[in-house]
Design a protein around this motif. Structure first.
Motif, mmCIF file in Angstrom:
data_model
loop_
_atom_site.group_PDB
_atom_site.id
_atom_site.type_symbol
_atom_site.label_atom_id
_atom_site.label_comp_id
_atom_site.label_asym_id
_atom_site.label_seq_id
_atom_site.Cartn_x
_atom_site.Cartn_y
_atom_site.Cartn_z
ATOM 1 N N SER A 1 10.754 -0.955 21.469
ATOM 2 C CA SER A 1 11.470 -0.855 20.201
ATOM 3 C C SER A 1 11.863 -2.243 19.729
ATOM 4 C CB SER A 1 12.733 0.009 20.364
ATOM 5 O OG SER A 1 13.726 -0.678 21.130
ATOM 6 N N GLN B 1 12.551 -0.861 8.792
ATOM 7 C CA GLN B 1 11.945 -1.197 10.083
ATOM 8 C C GLN B 1 13.065 -1.437 11.092
ATOM 9 O OE1 GLN B 1 12.484 -4.746 10.792
ATOM 10 N NE2 GLN B 1 13.571 -4.767 8.849
ATOM 11 N N ASN C 1 10.552 4.288 22.289
ATOM 12 C CA ASN C 1 9.332 3.879 21.598
ATOM 13 C C ASN C 1 9.455 4.333 20.155
ATOM 14 O OD1 ASN C 1 6.747 3.494 20.560
ATOM 15 N ND2 ASN C 1 5.758 3.914 22.515
ATOM 16 N N THR D 1 7.746 3.755 17.427
ATOM 17 C CA THR D 1 6.584 3.824 16.548
ATOM 18 C C THR D 1 6.538 5.150 15.805
ATOM 19 O OG1 THR D 1 5.317 2.363 18.004
ATOM 20 C CG2 THR D 1 4.074 3.702 16.442
ATOM 21 N N ARG E 1 7.036 5.561 11.649
ATOM 22 C CA ARG E 1 5.939 6.058 10.804
ATOM 23 C C ARG E 1 6.359 7.288 10.021
ATOM 24 N NH1 ARG E 1 0.770 5.409 14.984
ATOM 25 N NH2 ARG E 1 0.519 3.150 14.721
#
Length: 441
Positions: free
Chosen positions: A66, A136, A167, A169, A173
């Motif tokens: 992360s 982000q 994690n 991601t 997304r």
């Protein structure tokens, strides 16, 4: 226009094959990889893990996959003060709690920017930038203080780490896809002359949806709790029932307004003793914006050392992946032998590296010590947030020359600023563009 000539390639190939040192490097690199093959072991051996000023040896945490280094390092700074004040060992504050509200606030901040730019075409550079990455993981010191001063803190056991936090991601997304869809709705409302009341109502609904998404991923933040603990002398203590904000204000004896963020960027049009900001770099609507006071490195080092001498660690941001050996936990300009192994020299001067996007602040950590010889620093003790496997149980060594070249920001108590520096910090800032490389990840 220059084309690669086949005859030139024949000569280059012949010269390469006739140079034994490059063939030796080739054999090693092809089998073991680049950095492992060209590591300068003597440079590692010359940096023992001993410091004349050693402030903090707390257990190192792990942000895993992360981009929450700014969150972890900031909480490490605050927990140091809590442990010192209340005589506790290895206390942990919840990064997920701060991260939850950072995501929630960044979504709302994105909505505000979408509304402000709704009259521009989708091809506009700013609109394109907003839609490319609505939010982000990255952050900076003022963004952390915005969250803590609004939402407080909680101990880690009340909102522990989850798989999506380890994690990020997947959540990034999904969340960015949702925010982009929300942006389309908000742009349509503005361009169809919807009332302010209608737009605010839609944003409240979107934020409610975001809260639900984040709760599913990270857990629901507690409203009240009781923190119980035993100090180093085994004496029992309790806070009684408190809110997260009350816990922070009562339990963490620290005023975040006392701290200022310094920047070191020589040349490139950046002036020393000038304060800089960054456009559209916030996470909380109405929150504090980033403010950097650009100072020479020798002045930055002076203030960092003064704070360490007063038994207090220092939050800082750097470009950690430059000239970095993870197994040894060493940040040194000489740790890899590029010239002898490849016949090339890497790097430019500091300001040019930033202008050409070769380097920028990418990671935040905590400076916990320094080794002084004749009152001059030679190396620094760094607490990372990558677990206890790299380096010295998770701690790194940063040598002084590496600090000069790849450390960009530090946060120090404003009492260490001279009168001239403080006056410069209080002046109006020059805002850097939103696409600047000085924006930390």
């Amino acid at each position: 226009m220059v084309q690669i000539d086949n005859e030139d390639l024949k000569q280059v190939r012949s010269e390469f094959l006739d140079t034994p040192k490059y063939r030796n490097t080739q054999n090693a690199v092809m089998k073991n990889g680049i950095k492992k093959s060209i590591t300068n072991q003597s440079e590692i051996n010359s940096h023992p893990f001993v410091f004349s000023i050693d402030v903090d040896s707390n257990k190192v945490l792990n942000q895993k996959q992360s981009g929450r280094c700014w969150d972890f390092s900031g909480l490490n700074f605050i927990r140091y003060h809590i442990e010192k004040e209340h005589h506790i060992k290895d206390m942990e504050l919840s990064p997920s709690y701060v991260y939850f509200y950072d995501k929630l606030e960044k979504g709302n901040y994105f909505y505000q920017n979408i509304i402000n730019t709704a009259d521009r075409p989708l091809s506009d550079r700013l609109v394109n930038w907003l839609l490319t990455t609505p939010q982000q993981d990255g952050g900076d010191w003022p963004l952390l203080t915005n969250l803590i001063e609004k939402y407080g803190l909680v101990p880690n056991e009340l909102m522990p780490e989850t798989k999506p936090a380890w994690n990020t991601t997947e959540i990034n997304r999904m969340y960015n896809r949702k925010l982009d869809k929300d942006a389309m709705k908000l742009r349509d409302l503005v361009n169809n002359n919807a009332s302010d009341t209608k737009i605010k109502s839609v944003i409240r609904q979107l934020n409610q949806e975001n809260y639900r998404v984040l709760s599913i991923c990270f857990g629901t933040p507690p409203e009240k709790f009781t923190y119980e603990y035993r100090d180093k002398n085994k004496k029992y203590h309790t806070t009684g029932e408190v809110t997260p904000l009350e816990f922070y204000k009562k339990f963490a004896d620290i005023n975040l307004d006392d701290y200022v963020e310094l920047m070191n960027l020589p040349g490139g049009g950046y002036k020393y003793n000038q304060t800089y900001g960054i456009e559209l770099c916030n996470n909380v609507v109405g929150g504090k914006n980033i403010r950097y006071l650009n100072v020479p490195m020798h002045d930055m080092r002076r203030m960092v050392i003064d704070q360490l001498k007063d038994d207090e660690p220092v939050w800082f941001a750097c470009d950690v992946l430059q000239e970095w050996n993870n197994p040894a936990g060493l940040l040194s300009l000489k740790v890899y032998d590029w010239k002898r192994s490849f016949g090339i020299s890497l790097g430019k001067d500091k300001a040019t590296r930033v202008q050409y996007r070769e380097s920028m602040p990418t990671h935040a950590m905590l400076i916990c010590g320094v080794d002084l010889h004749d009152n001059e620093p030679t190396k620094w003790k760094v607490q990372n947030s990558w677990g206890d496997k790299p380096g010295h149980k998770g701690y790194f060594i940063m040598d002084n020359s590496w600090m000069d070249q790849y450390t960009y920001n530090t946060v120090v108590n404003k009492k260490y600023l001279t009168d001239t520096e403080r006056a410069a910090y209080e002046k109006a800032e020059i805002n850097l563009p939103y696409w600047t490389a000085m924006l930390s990840d």
